[in-house]
Design a protein around this motif. Structure first.
Motif, PDB file in Angstrom:
ATOM      1  N   GLY A  16      64.315   0.290 -33.163  1.00  0.00           N
ATOM      2  CA  GLY A  16      63.937   1.369 -32.284  1.00  0.00           C
ATOM      3  C   GLY A  16      62.645   1.035 -31.561  1.00  0.00           C
ATOM      4  N   GLU A  17      62.088   2.022 -30.878  1.00  0.00           N
ATOM      5  CA  GLU A  17      60.838   1.830 -30.166  1.00  0.00           C
ATOM      6  C   GLU A  17      59.679   2.213 -31.068  1.00  0.00           C
ATOM      7  N   GLY A  18      58.545   1.527 -30.895  1.00  0.00           N
ATOM      8  CA  GLY A  18      57.405   1.731 -31.770  1.00  0.00           C
ATOM      9  C   GLY A  18      56.407   2.703 -31.207  1.00  0.00           C
ATOM     10  N   PRO A  19      55.304   2.962 -31.943  1.00  0.00           N
ATOM     11  CA  PRO A  19      54.994   2.379 -33.236  1.00  0.00           C
ATOM     12  C   PRO A  19      55.974   2.823 -34.324  1.00  0.00           C
ATOM     13  N   ASN A  20      56.014   2.047 -35.413  1.00  0.00           N
ATOM     14  CA  ASN A  20      56.892   2.305 -36.546  1.00  0.00           C
ATOM     15  C   ASN A  20      58.356   2.435 -36.113  1.00  0.00           C
ATOM     16  N   PRO A  21      58.886   1.389 -35.475  1.00  0.00           N
ATOM     17  CA  PRO A  21      60.272   1.466 -34.982  1.00  0.00           C
ATOM     18  C   PRO A  21      61.272   1.626 -36.116  1.00  0.00           C
ATOM     19  N   THR A  22      62.307   2.406 -35.874  1.00  0.00           N
ATOM     20  CA  THR A  22      63.380   2.555 -36.854  1.00  0.00           C
ATOM     21  C   THR A  22      64.128   1.229 -37.019  1.00  0.00           C
ATOM     22  N   LEU A  23      64.396   0.855 -38.270  1.00  0.00           N
ATOM     23  CA  LEU A  23      65.209  -0.331 -38.563  1.00  0.00           C
ATOM     24  C   LEU A  23      66.632   0.143 -38.828  1.00  0.00           C
ATOM     25  N   ASN A  24      67.574  -0.195 -37.946  1.00  0.00           N
ATOM     26  CA  ASN A  24      68.967   0.191 -38.132  1.00  0.00           C
ATOM     27  C   ASN A  24      69.707  -1.014 -38.698  1.00  0.00           C
ATOM     28  N   LEU A  25      69.949  -1.004 -39.994  1.00  0.00           N
ATOM     29  CA  LEU A  25      70.429  -2.177 -40.709  1.00  0.00           C
ATOM     30  C   LEU A  25      71.916  -2.068 -41.027  1.00  0.00           C
TER      31      LEU A  25
ATOM     32  N   HIS B 258      48.368   1.887 -46.461  1.00  0.00           N
ATOM     33  CA  HIS B 258      48.237   2.900 -45.410  1.00  0.00           C
ATOM     34  C   HIS B 258      49.596   3.570 -45.173  1.00  0.00           C
ATOM     35  N   PRO B 259      50.131   4.246 -46.173  1.00  0.00           N
ATOM     36  CA  PRO B 259      51.499   4.780 -46.055  1.00  0.00           C
ATOM     37  C   PRO B 259      51.635   5.937 -45.072  1.00  0.00           C
ATOM     38  N   ALA B 260      50.526   6.624 -44.764  1.00  0.00           N
ATOM     39  CA  ALA B 260      50.636   7.768 -43.851  1.00  0.00           C
ATOM     40  C   ALA B 260      50.895   7.335 -42.425  1.00  0.00           C
ATOM     41  N   SER B 261      50.245   6.238 -42.007  1.00  0.00           N
ATOM     42  CA  SER B 261      50.368   5.814 -40.611  1.00  0.00           C
ATOM     43  C   SER B 261      51.310   4.638 -40.422  1.00  0.00           C
ATOM     44  N   MET B 262      51.488   3.801 -41.455  1.00  0.00           N
ATOM     45  CA  MET B 262      52.354   2.613 -41.348  1.00  0.00           C
ATOM     46  C   MET B 262      53.643   2.887 -42.109  1.00  0.00           C
ATOM     47  N   ARG B 263      54.521   3.663 -41.503  1.00  0.00           N
ATOM     48  CA  ARG B 263      55.733   4.118 -42.189  1.00  0.00           C
ATOM     49  C   ARG B 263      56.834   4.326 -41.159  1.00  0.00           C
ATOM     50  N   GLY B 264      57.980   3.714 -41.365  1.00  0.00           N
ATOM     51  CA  GLY B 264      59.102   3.857 -40.456  1.00  0.00           C
ATOM     52  C   GLY B 264      60.405   4.070 -41.210  1.00  0.00           C
ATOM     53  N   ASP B 265      61.418   4.560 -40.515  1.00  0.00           N
ATOM     54  CA  ASP B 265      62.711   4.864 -41.134  1.00  0.00           C
ATOM     55  C   ASP B 265      63.611   3.646 -41.201  1.00  0.00           C
ATOM     56  N   VAL B 266      64.446   3.615 -42.218  1.00  0.00           N
ATOM     57  CA  VAL B 266      65.543   2.655 -42.329  1.00  0.00           C
ATOM     58  C   VAL B 266      66.842   3.446 -42.225  1.00  0.00           C
ATOM     59  N   GLN B 267      67.717   3.055 -41.287  1.00  0.00           N
ATOM     60  CA  GLN B 267      68.990   3.733 -41.096  1.00  0.00           C
ATOM     61  C   GLN B 267      70.126   2.728 -41.188  1.00  0.00           C
TER      62      GLN B 267
ATOM     63  N   GLY C 132      75.365   2.115 -36.541  1.00  0.00           N
ATOM     64  CA  GLY C 132      75.003   2.368 -35.154  1.00  0.00           C
ATOM     65  C   GLY C 132      73.716   1.680 -34.776  1.00  0.00           C
ATOM     66  N   ALA C 133      73.527   1.471 -33.484  1.00  0.00           N
ATOM     67  CA  ALA C 133      72.309   0.830 -32.990  1.00  0.00           C
ATOM     68  C   ALA C 133      71.136   1.779 -33.140  1.00  0.00           C
ATOM     69  N   ALA C 134      69.958   1.223 -33.160  1.00  0.00           N
ATOM     70  CA  ALA C 134      68.754   2.020 -33.382  1.00  0.00           C
ATOM     71  C   ALA C 134      68.573   3.088 -32.317  1.00  0.00           C
ATOM     72  N   GLY C 135      69.074   2.855 -31.154  1.00  0.00           N
ATOM     73  CA  GLY C 135      68.876   3.820 -30.072  1.00  0.00           C
ATOM     74  C   GLY C 135      69.903   4.924 -30.050  1.00  0.00           C
ATOM     75  N   GLU C 136      70.913   4.891 -30.973  1.00  0.00           N
ATOM     76  CA  GLU C 136      72.015   5.828 -30.872  1.00  0.00           C
ATOM     77  C   GLU C 136      71.820   7.086 -31.704  1.00  0.00           C
ATOM     78  N   GLY C 137      70.926   7.036 -32.655  1.00  0.00           N
ATOM     79  CA  GLY C 137      70.777   8.153 -33.563  1.00  0.00           C
ATOM     80  C   GLY C 137      70.088   9.337 -32.927  1.00  0.00           C
ATOM     81  N   GLN C 138      70.218  10.479 -33.594  1.00  0.00           N
ATOM     82  CA  GLN C 138      69.600  11.687 -33.086  1.00  0.00           C
ATOM     83  C   GLN C 138      68.090  11.545 -33.025  1.00  0.00           C
ATOM     84  N   GLN C 139      67.549  10.798 -34.011  1.00  0.00           N
ATOM     85  CA  GLN C 139      66.106  10.639 -34.052  1.00  0.00           C
ATOM     86  C   GLN C 139      65.571   9.971 -32.791  1.00  0.00           C
TER      87      GLN C 139
END
Length: 744
Positions: free
Chosen positions: A76-85, A146-155, A158-165
């Motif tokens: 996904g787009e950053g910061p903290n881009p979603t990883l669609n695995l 730094h878990p509050a600011s350096m944290r991203g989703d793993v999904q 589907g491609a990272a850009g396809e999700g509702q998020q």
């Protein structure tokens, strides 16, 4: 410059992530699932694949970013881009430490249990390679430190850009404001640092270049030959003597930083320059061998016909030793009272507590020069009389300076408690505006009053500051709200800003290093009338892209009736005919209505610098009604209802409403119109510097393209920004969701 910012981040363009070739790193760890640092639970049938799928990230306290040049449709787009695995596929995460603070890479499940966990590395530029096999129990990736600011989703799926998020609107701190245009007035400079108008019959306009030239700017652009060139008496940019800089970096805050013309320049031919001189550029020695340079304020004279500045007429007024290369401040100005107001930074480094930073009254934090008013002039605004002398000083001290009669206090000091004051201006009512670049979390704009204490390093903006945990907004929540009632102090309150913004808001970058501006008091761009125009050096958390932003701050209706009391009486102010009357101020019909405001989930509250409380206590964020009064803000929140109402200007003729430049400084022309000093590069190299004028939207030029990476400061930010011993590029990591990069 900027910096601040932009302070505190490495800016060596030659080592920027955008230009880096992917060779063997200094630290290659965790090549396989069985390597030290990975926890159990990684087994499973892997997909047939010759090589692991590569992911390249940059790690810094403000968030994970995609390393320059790397693209993948599952990110996904950053910061903290979603990883669609893809379940069962093997991935190899190569990540690099961008700020020199301790970080690691980890993946956790929905219960917060670690499935992948690497070692912590703290060296800027160090890297790790973490290999793992994706399994559906993976929920998030993060840095354990730094878990509050350096944290991203793993999904999964589907491609990272396809999700509702990905389709949900991104949170934003600044609401969209007026739509304006911009016209290029002059080009071909390197890094413009200040703008001034000579008080002559033709009201010529001048721009300083960090590399040492002063350029005349006319309707035809920049003149071919400089008005004056003082590069031969400046530091060599990119060469450092202090311990804070990396000897290999090409980011630099020193140079030719400011210009002002004497109010009687037409007759006496005097003008003044602020520049950085090398250790041997003064007839005395620096306090220690590892101090970096001298900050110089000098008077020069122009030729008889005023066409050229004369370098050999230099008369030095101030020679201030500076321990580090950063926090040099820059622009200065004559006030309506005829005295010269000269801001100077806290000496540089980070936290205001390195060598060259003296102890102060606040024992909980080490340092610092910002709160000191007896040992040195740093972290202050000075006010001097250039038309007289006093004792062995080549200038006079105005008799109404606040510490003239205070034993041990330095009588030049007009106000103090600043980190890296950046961008000074007076409006027609005598109000004195000053931006002050923050470190890890906040940027601020102040209205400066005689004797005022603006808090650094007790506070950063309205937030309590901790030298031990600069990136944690909750490290100290009960700092003093006033200075001690003990000489040379008098118990005065620590004054809060009129405008403040975080480096990061709800995972999205807002901006680093405030650039102070001017109040607009003309009618050409109607939507700007009465508002203070300022900006941020860039919003790119990787500090590579020229993504400056321009903002406005609208005062409360009762503001400005009598100025802010800069120690000047009414007869010394500009006369009534020059003042902006009430009809020119922004009236209720111009205020942002409910439909234009962000929803309540984006609210933070905030606290303001002195003067009047806002009549309607506007909340800046929120569908909330504008009630009279409001709940007190939490200690880590920005008290927006007590600040001026802030908006972001939207530029016609651009792809996303923003100028594709680093914003370096603002200027105000002889006609009162506002200019923006910009460049495409964050280091003093090249010829991308330009001067833009703000105009109505239908008169603006087209600016093509979205800024690309690789033009910036490498790993350092600033019109002020820096890389501290611990690499101050910290970031806010608290309950406010307001993480921030460290800036100068």
């Amino acid at each position: 410059m900027v910096r601040d910012t932009p302070d505190e981040h490495r800016t060596d363009e030659s080592r920027s992530t955008a230009n880096r070739s992917w060779k063997t790193s200094r630290r290659h760890l965790l090549r396989s699932a069985g390597a030290t640092g990975l926890l159990a639970g990684m087994s499973g049938v892997g997909l047939a694949q010759d090589q692991p799928t590569e992911i390249r990230l940059g790690g810094e306290t403000s968030g994970w970013t995609i390393l320059g040049g790397f693209q993948a449709d599952f990110l996904g787009e950053g910061p903290n881009p979603t990883l669609n695995l893809e379940t069962g596929r093997q991935y190899e995460v190569y990540w690099e430490n961008l700020d020199g603070l301790p970080h690691n890479f980890a993946i956790v499940n929905a219960d917060g249990e670690h499935l992948v966990q690497s070692e912590i590395i703290s060296e800027e530029g160090a890297s790790q390679t973490v290999t793992f096999t994706a399994e559906e129990s993976m929920a998030e990736y993060l840095c354990d430190v730094h878990p509050a600011s350096m944290r991203g989703d793993v999904q999964f799926g589907g491609a990272a850009g396809e999700g509702q998020q990905q389709t949900a609107p991104q949170p934003t701190f600044f609401e969209q404001g007026a739509r304006v245009g911009a016209q290029v007035v002059a080009e071909g400079m390197t890094a413009p640092t200040d703008f001034a108008v000579a008080t002559t019959d033709d009201d010529r306009q001048f721009v300083t270049d960090q590399t040492g030239e002063v350029w005349v700017v006319t309707d035809d652009g920049r003149q071919e030959e400089p008005f004056i060139n003082i590069s031969d008496r400046m530091v060599e940019l990119g060469r450092f003597w202090g311990d804070y800089a990396d000897a290999q970096q090409n980011y630099d805050e020193r140079g030719l930083l400011g210009i002002a013309f004497h109010p009687d320049f037409q007759n006496n031919r005097k003008f003044y320059l602020h520049y950085s001189a090398p250790p041997d550029g003064v007839d005395q020695e620096l306090p220690q061998d590892n101090w970096d340079h001298w900050e110089i304020l000098s008077e020069f004279r122009a030729s008889e016909d005023l066409s050229q500045g004369q370098p050999d007429t230099e008369r030095r007024l101030l020679e201030i030793p500076s321990p580090q290369y950063n926090h040099d401040s820059g622009p200065f100005a004559f006030g309506p009272d005829g005295y010269l107001y000269f801001p100077i930074g806290d000496g540089g480094g980070a936290n205001d507590n390195m060598y060259g930073h003296v102890p102060d009254w606040y024992e909980q934090n080490g340092g610092g020069n910002g709160q000191d008013i007896t040992d040195n002039l740093m972290g202050s605004v000075l006010r001097i009389d250039v038309d007289s002398t006093e004792g062995d000083k080549p200038y006079g001290i105005p008799e109404d300076n606040p510490f003239v009669d205070t034993e041990e206090a330095l009588s030049e000091i007009y106000a103090y408690g600043f980190r890296n004051p950046f961008g000074v201006s007076f409006d027609s009512e005598g109000n004195f505006f000053l931006g002050d670049a923050g470190q890890n979390l906040r940027e601020e704009v102040d209205i400066v009053e005689s004797g005022g204490n603006y808090g650094w390093n007790v506070k950063e903006g309205t937030l309590c500051f901790s030298t031990e945990s600069a990136a944690d907004p909750t490290a100290i929540i009960d700092c003093p709200s006033s200075e001690p009632q003990q000489a040379p102090y008098d118990g005065s309150p620590l004054l809060d800003p009129i405008a403040e913004y975080p480096h990061t808001y709800q995972g999205q970058s807002v901006g680093i290093t405030v650039i102070g501006g001017h109040r607009y008091e003309q009618s050409t761009v109607a939507d700007l009338q009465g508002k203070y125009v300022f900006g941020t050096w860039t919003k790119d958390p990787a500090r590579q892209k020229p993504q400056g932003r321009v903002f406005t701050a609208e005062p409360p209706a009762e503001f400005g009736q009598q100025g802010a009391g800069q120690g000047m009486n009414e007869t010394e102010m500009m006369n009534e005919s020059e003042m902006m009357n009430e009809s020119e101020m922004m009236n209720e019909s111009e205020m942002m209505n409910e439909s234009e405001m962000m929803n309540e989930s984006e609210m933070m509250n905030e606290t303001q610098a002195g003067n009047a409380t806002q009549a309607m206590n506007e909340t800046q964020a929120g569908n909330a009604t504008q009630a009279e009064g409001g709940d007190q803000a939490a200690p880590t929140e920005i008290p927006l209802d007590e600040l001026w109402t802030m908006r972001e200007l939207m530029f016609a003729g651009t792809q996303n409403g923003r100028l594709p430049y680093f914003v370096r400084m603002f200027g105000r022309g002889a006609d009162g119109e506002i200019y923006v000093l910009v460049s495409k590069r964050g280091v003093p190299e090249g010829d991308t510097g330009a001067v833009l004028q703000l105009v109505p939207p239908d008169q603006g030029e087209e600016f093509q393209g979205q800024p690309a990476g690789g033009q910036g400061m490498g790993n350092q930010t600033q019109t002020g920004n820096e890389t501290e011993a611990m690499n101050e590029t910290g970031n806010e990591t608290g309950t406010t969701n307001e993480t921030g990069n460290q800036t100068d």
